[in-house]
Design an enzyme around this catalytic site. Sequence first.
Site, PDB file in Angstrom:
ATOM      1  CE  LYS A   1      -0.265  -0.213   5.041  1.00  0.00           C
ATOM      2  NZ  LYS A   1      -1.086  -0.641   6.182  1.00  0.00           N
TER       3      LYS A   1
ATOM      4  NE  ARG B   1      -6.798   1.036  11.367  1.00  0.00           N
ATOM      5  CZ  ARG B   1      -5.533   0.877  10.975  1.00  0.00           C
ATOM      6  NH1 ARG B   1      -4.583   1.659  11.468  1.00  0.00           N
ATOM      7  NH2 ARG B   1      -5.190  -0.039  10.104  1.00  0.00           N
TER       8      ARG B   1
ATOM      9  CE1 TYR C   1      12.419  31.743   3.416  1.00  0.00           C
ATOM     10  CE2 TYR C   1      11.782  29.428   3.471  1.00  0.00           C
ATOM     11  CZ  TYR C   1      11.984  30.608   2.760  1.00  0.00           C
ATOM     12  OH  TYR C   1      11.736  30.641   1.421  1.00  0.00           O
TER      13      TYR C   1
ATOM     14  CG  MET D   1       8.193  23.581  -0.761  1.00  0.00           C
ATOM     15  SD  MET D   1       7.114  24.603  -1.767  1.00  0.00           S
ATOM     16  CE  MET D   1       6.036  25.329  -0.558  1.00  0.00           C
TER      17      MET D   1
END
Length: 403
Positions: free
Chosen positions: A38, A136, A270, A318
């Site tokens: 998956k 679940r 940053y 990013m």
Amino acid sequence: MSETPMRVRAVVDLAALRANVRTLKARARGAQLMAVVKADAYGHGALPCARAAREAGAEWVGTALPQEALALRAAGDTGRLMCWLWTPGDPWREAVEADIDVSVSGLWALDEVTAAVRACGRPARVQLKIDTGLGRNGCQPGDWEQLVAAARAAEEAGLLRVTGIWSHFACADEPGHPSIRAQLAVFRDAVGYAERQGLRPEVRHIANSPATLTLPETHFDLVRTGVAMYGISPSPELGTPESLGLRPVMTLTASLASVKRVPGGHGVSYGHQYTTPGETTLALVPVGYADGIPRAASGTGPVLIGGKWRTVAGRVAMDQFVVDLGGDDAKPGDEAVLFGPGDHGEPTAEDWARATGTIAYEVVTRISARVPRVHVGDTASTGGTARTPRGDSGRDHDTGGTG
Ligand SMILES: *Cc1c(COP(=O)(O)O)cnc(C)c1O
């Protein structure tokens, strides 16, 4: 040269994956093995990983989404294949026609699958899921009688075959957790009841990677292994990949995009959360959170450059982050290894998990589509398979006991 850009690459060692499948099959002692692919094989590439797992003897392949299973069929996969996370309106008919085992946890799903069967005229292979305590997906034990009765009736009407009864653990990665024994008891009851009602499942299964590795009494007919197949330990408590006999499959490397001398007191990235303590060398690693590098690695993520462990300096942006080389020399194009098997002293996915407050499952799975996967160690490998820049990663680990 390969066509893969130099910026970043995830080298996926299929020989290591095959060796891990063999190791897990040996642990499963006679039970079948489902290779869970998956989420694009936890970021490793679903199709090549499914193929390699089958070559190594995996009788089953499993996905979460029907779309993931259908994509494997479209690419030519033909063995037993199961998917389990269905939402109303999903492609039941396509899955039935593609001979995919579909999981059913409730009556709405049974209704959708029988409607699909009536439309295409081909009986479905259905695996009933019981919620033994994970909370679940899965049928609540109180609703099991009703689901079994409906499935049995559909089976007698020739609409489907119940091929499996299955469940999933909550805490298999915590050896001795009381929920393990409780879930097993519920599972045995649910299977016993279904069989007394006339269901004859081919496979009964509940074990994931940690259960496969540590709880032989949970193996039943089939084990479903994901993370361990990729050479990752399900939890630090269970040991390192090496101590579990597993070989990490993914190596994430990048090429330095810039290297420069800067004076002391220079702010970095940053927010200036890092300031150079003195004159030093800064290396720019051209990967960031858009590539799946956790922003939580800001100031903590480990990277091997020039044979030494370094730490991400300041914030992960990013597309890039910076490493302070502490005055050591490097040049643009030099290799930065974010994680790998650890053979050359590089960090592992487990090291990244520890540094960023998550689990190693997430470290590999979140590596985004912007990062090219380079598959090596394919048995069908011809000139078309790109080579890793590190000479040894394509080595076949199938036979060597030392990896
Ligand atoms: C993901 C998943 C697995 C595999 O779990 P691992 O811990 O990675 O082995 C098995 N079964 C189900 C239902 C899953 O969702």
